[in-house]
Write an enzyme that holds these catalytic residues in place. Structure first.
Site, PDB file in Angstrom:
ATOM      1  CD  GLU A   1      29.515  -5.125  11.646  1.00 22.73           C
ATOM      2  OE1 GLU A   1      29.542  -4.276  10.737  1.00 22.73           O
ATOM      3  OE2 GLU A   1      28.923  -4.958  12.735  1.00 22.73           O
TER       4      GLU A   1
ATOM      5  CG  ASN B   1      29.774   5.473   7.016  1.00 24.71           C
ATOM      6  OD1 ASN B   1      29.366   4.909   8.038  1.00 24.71           O
ATOM      7  ND2 ASN B   1      30.695   4.944   6.239  1.00 24.71           N
TER       8      ASN B   1
ATOM      9  CD  GLU C   1      33.406  -4.448  10.695  1.00 22.62           C
ATOM     10  OE1 GLU C   1      34.034  -3.852   9.805  1.00 22.62           O
ATOM     11  OE2 GLU C   1      33.246  -5.677  10.695  1.00 22.62           O
TER      12      GLU C   1
ATOM     13  CB  CYS D   1      34.812   2.152   6.553  1.00 26.29           C
ATOM     14  SG  CYS D   1      33.709   0.845   5.971  1.00 26.29           S
TER      15      CYS D   1
HETATM   16  N1  LIG Z   1      34.864  -0.759   9.191  1.00 22.96           N
HETATM   17  C1  LIG Z   1      33.608  -0.391   9.015  1.00 22.96           C
HETATM   18  O1  LIG Z   1      32.728  -1.214   8.770  1.00 22.96           O
HETATM   19  C2  LIG Z   1      33.222   1.069   9.103  1.00 22.96           C
HETATM   20  C3  LIG Z   1      31.986   1.458   8.574  1.00 22.96           C
HETATM   21  C4  LIG Z   1      31.647   2.807   8.652  1.00 22.96           C
HETATM   22  C5  LIG Z   1      32.512   3.745   9.214  1.00 22.96           C
HETATM   23  N2  LIG Z   1      33.711   3.331   9.710  1.00 22.96           N
HETATM   24  C6  LIG Z   1      34.666   4.314  10.257  1.00 22.96           C
HETATM   25  O2  LIG Z   1      33.997   5.244  11.106  1.00 22.96           O
HETATM   26  C7  LIG Z   1      34.678   6.499  11.105  1.00 22.96           C
HETATM   27  C8  LIG Z   1      33.696   7.603  10.844  1.00 22.96           C
HETATM   28  O3  LIG Z   1      32.659   7.551  11.755  1.00 22.96           O
HETATM   29  P1  LIG Z   1      32.592   8.509  13.047  1.00 22.96           P
HETATM   30  O4  LIG Z   1      33.230   9.812  12.744  1.00 22.96           O
HETATM   31  O5  LIG Z   1      31.187   8.480  13.507  1.00 22.96           O
HETATM   32  O6  LIG Z   1      33.512   7.729  14.085  1.00 22.96           O
HETATM   33  P2  LIG Z   1      33.765   8.040  15.606  1.00 22.96           P
HETATM   34  O7  LIG Z   1      34.794   7.083  16.040  1.00 22.96           O
HETATM   35  O8  LIG Z   1      33.955   9.475  15.851  1.00 22.96           O
HETATM   36  O9  LIG Z   1      32.356   7.680  16.323  1.00 22.96           O
HETATM   37  C9  LIG Z   1      31.763   6.418  16.174  1.00 22.96           C
HETATM   38  C10 LIG Z   1      30.765   6.202  17.303  1.00 22.96           C
HETATM   39  O10 LIG Z   1      31.470   6.052  18.529  1.00 22.96           O
HETATM   40  C11 LIG Z   1      30.909   6.891  19.510  1.00 22.96           C
HETATM   41  N3  LIG Z   1      31.971   7.200  20.477  1.00 22.96           N
HETATM   42  C12 LIG Z   1      32.892   8.183  20.415  1.00 22.96           C
HETATM   43  N4  LIG Z   1      33.720   8.105  21.481  1.00 22.96           N
HETATM   44  C13 LIG Z   1      33.316   7.053  22.218  1.00 22.96           C
HETATM   45  C14 LIG Z   1      33.779   6.448  23.425  1.00 22.96           C
HETATM   46  N5  LIG Z   1      34.836   6.929  24.096  1.00 22.96           N
HETATM   47  N6  LIG Z   1      33.141   5.357  23.886  1.00 22.96           N
HETATM   48  C15 LIG Z   1      32.094   4.859  23.217  1.00 22.96           C
HETATM   49  N7  LIG Z   1      31.592   5.386  22.075  1.00 22.96           N
HETATM   50  C16 LIG Z   1      32.203   6.472  21.570  1.00 22.96           C
HETATM   51  C17 LIG Z   1      30.365   8.060  18.727  1.00 22.96           C
HETATM   52  O11 LIG Z   1      29.407   8.757  19.490  1.00 22.96           O
HETATM   53  C18 LIG Z   1      29.790   7.345  17.519  1.00 22.96           C
HETATM   54  O12 LIG Z   1      28.518   6.816  17.803  1.00 22.96           O
HETATM   55  C19 LIG Z   1      35.710   6.385   9.989  1.00 22.96           C
HETATM   56  O13 LIG Z   1      36.981   6.145  10.546  1.00 22.96           O
HETATM   57  C20 LIG Z   1      35.240   5.184   9.185  1.00 22.96           C
HETATM   58  O14 LIG Z   1      36.243   4.541   8.463  1.00 22.96           O
HETATM   59  C21 LIG Z   1      34.080   2.017   9.670  1.00 22.96           C
HETATM   60  C1  LIG Z   2      30.343  -1.359   5.010  1.00 15.32           C
HETATM   61  N1  LIG Z   2      30.267  -0.373   3.932  1.00 15.32           N
HETATM   62  C2  LIG Z   2      31.403  -0.564   3.028  1.00 15.32           C
HETATM   63  C3  LIG Z   2      29.056  -0.572   3.191  1.00 15.32           C
HETATM   64  C4  LIG Z   2      30.195   0.954   4.475  1.00 15.32           C
HETATM   65  C5  LIG Z   2      31.376   1.377   5.233  1.00 15.32           C
HETATM   66  O1  LIG Z   2      31.597   2.542   5.473  1.00 15.32           O
END
Ligand SMILES: NC(=O)c1ccc[n+]([C@@H]2O[C@H](COP(=O)([O-])OP(=O)(O)OC[C@H]3O[C@@H](n4cnc5c(N)ncnc54)[C@H](O)[C@@H]3O)[C@@H](O)[C@H]2O)c1
Ligand SMILES: C[N+](C)(C)CC=O
Length: 483
Positions: free
Chosen positions: A457, A152, A249, A283
């Site tokens: 972070e 995202n 995160e 997120c």
């Molecule tokens: N807390 C935060 O700062 C934050 C920020 C942005 C997004 N997010 C979260 O991310 C999610 C959406 O993103 P997404 O769909 O890309 O998430 P995802 O968990 O599907 O994938 C995230 C990353 O992990 C990798 N990955 C997947 N399986 C793995 C494994 N077994 N080992 C190592 N790497 C692996 C993917 O290829 C990708 O690069 C949502 O839940 C969102 O809330 C959190």
């Molecule tokens: C970290 N923030 C809130 C900017 C993007 C998260 O998805």
């Protein structure tokens, strides 16, 4: 603009290609068309990146912190100069409107590079006097860090991980999400241009398996993941095998509580920011909007009026403020949750439909009369779906706000400051907001509690997660032994 990068990976200061790992198509979410093709890393590519990082880290850690900081600040300047091109690319990668990417993505990445560049020289140990003896501490880098990103905020995520890691003297191998592989390559190019030694920041592409292979390599000292809770569980467990440091995160289902004394217009603006920015793919989104009973109708009326201001369309058009979902799959997931909301008896106030055509568009959707047990109030949707729940008392609002396994963010809108601080103290969340929502400046810590994550972070707190302390005891007299 040529979207196709020179090659898929950036290792040891140069682009590297190896087509044997299989295709990663880059699909522009607004049209559903493939705009570039990259390749997943083979084991040989992963090995090359880790070897480069391992070697470069020693050199980089030997630089003075002022020198390292200067490189990061130069990189920030280059990013800002190229903001337009980087934003266009980010929009191709994610489908987020240029109106957003031009003010929130490369700019926040540059902020991180500048902030941690400025902080680098102040990362020091301390002196602890023990009578005549003393202890001094050295704040040392961890070594090789692996960064794994979600789709995202591809530029921001790469920079939020790279900037503190590099400021502390670590090297990094970063794996972007397979859905948005383009922007991190630009971050790598810029860091080298700014003077970072080859190998200090490397990018390898791939699906989850490539991420998994990085984590378990013995050369890796730390893993920082931005992703979903299910992935977080796997990554955390794999990192634990090698006792590696982690930052997690992860996702959320955050509450935003609106009391009846709140400034209604601000609360509605907050709810919009908390649900529809980046087409809801944020997120920390406050997707459970608790509205005090007396103002529920006024809140919903004003919210619906304001949503008429949505301009959906080609996200590269600067007038467009609402883009498609990142992928067809994500659009279908969101559509499934909307159907579930209707099925379980929530009132559909507005939106709810996908938009016909090749792009992955879906309407901004608001449900009212949502109860805590409904699926749309419990699970992270990661799309533009707001659930409005009503409540009567402060105690009830806080209890229900905290009744979730997640703990990423929480917000409160009220004119009563005492109550606002009481709520902030009571929220079980890592990032809280009073009378605003979803701001994430680099100066402030960002991260989750409970299932939403480990570590923080941004801010000075991030330094703790990319460095370790060594204590050195210095004796000034003779050694006393018992025999
Ligand atoms: N807390 C935060 O700062 C934050 C920020 C942005 C997004 N997010 C979260 O991310 C999610 C959406 O993103 P997404 O769909 O890309 O998430 P995802 O968990 O599907 O994938 C995230 C990353 O992990 C990798 N990955 C997947 N399986 C793995 C494994 N077994 N080992 C190592 N790497 C692996 C993917 O290829 C990708 O690069 C949502 O839940 C969102 O809330 C959190
Ligand atoms: C970290 N923030 C809130 C900017 C993007 C998260 O998805």
């Amino acid at each position: 603009m040529n979207i196709q990068p020179t090659a898929s990976h950036f290792i040891d200061g140069a682009y590297v290609e190896d087509t044997a790992g299989g295709d990663i198509p880059v699909i522009y979410p607004a049209t559903g068309k493939v705009v570039a093709t990259l390749h997943a890393a083979t084991p040989a590519i992963v090995d090359k990146a880790l070897a480069a990082a391992k070697r470069a880290q020693k050199e980089w850690a030997g630089w003075t912190a002022t020198e390292r900081g200067r490189v990061l600040r130069r990189a920030a300047d280059i990013m800002r100069d190229r903001n337009h091109d980087l934003s266009v690319l980010e929009t191709y990668d994610t489908g987020k409107p240029y109106q957003e990417t031009s003010v929130a993505d490369a700019t926040s990445g540059a902020d991180a590079l500048e902030y941690f560049g400025g902080l680098a020289a102040s990362i020091t140990g301390e002196h602890i006097q023990m009578g005549d003896d003393f202890v001094y501490t050295r704040r040392e880098p961890l070594g090789v860090c692996v960064g794994i990103g979600a789709w995202n905020y591809p530029t921001q995520i790469a920079c939020w991980k790279a900037a503190p890691a590099l400021a502390c003297g670590n090297a990094m191998v970063f794996k972007p999400s397979e859905m948005t592989p383009l922007c991190a390559l630009k971050v790598a190019e810029i860091l080298v241009e700014a003077g970072a030694p080859a190998g200090v920041f490397n990018v390898v592409q791939g699906y989850g398996a490539v991420g998994a292979s990085l984590i378990t390599d013995p050369r890796v000292d730390k893993v920082s993941l931005t992703g979903s809770v299910p992935t977080g569980r796997k990554v955390y467990a794999a990192a634990a095998e090698g006792m590696r440091h982690v930052t997690m995160e992860l996702g959320g289902k955050s509450p935003m509580v609106v009391f009846d004394d709140a400034d209604l217009e601000n609360a509605v603006s907050g709810a919009i920011l908390a649900n529809f920015y980046s087409t809801g793919q944020v997120c920390s989104n406050g997707t459970r909007v608790f509205v005090q009973k007396g103002i529920k109708d006024a809140f919903l009326k004003r919210l619906t009026e304001r949503l008429a201001g949505i301009k959906m369309g080609d996200p590269q058009d600067p007038d467009v403020n609402f883009g498609p979902m990142v992928s067809e799959r994500q659009r279908d997931i969101v559509e499934g949750y909307i159907a579930k909301g209707v099925e379980e008896g929530a009132t559909l106030v507005t939106g709810g439909k996908r938009v016909d055509g090749d792009g992955f568009y879906i309407e901004a959707t608001v449900f009212a009369d949502v109860t805590d047990e409904m699926t749309i109030a419990k699970e992270e949707i990661f799309g533009p779906v707001m659930a409005v729940l009503d409540f009567e008392t402060e105690e009830e609002a806080l209890t229900r706000a905290n009744a979730t396994e997640f703990g990423l963010a929480a917000g409160v809108f009220t004119a009563d400051l005492t109550r606002a601080h009481r709520m902030a103290a009571g929220f079980e969340a890592g990032t809280c907001y009073i009378n605003t929502y979803n701001l994430a400046p680099v100066e402030a810590p960002f991260g989750g509690s409970k299932m939403s994550g480990v570590g923080r972070e941004n801010s000075k707190a991030a330094i703790e997660h990319y460095s370790q302390i060594k204590g050195v005891y210095v004796a000034m007299g003779d050694v006393e032994a018992p025999f």
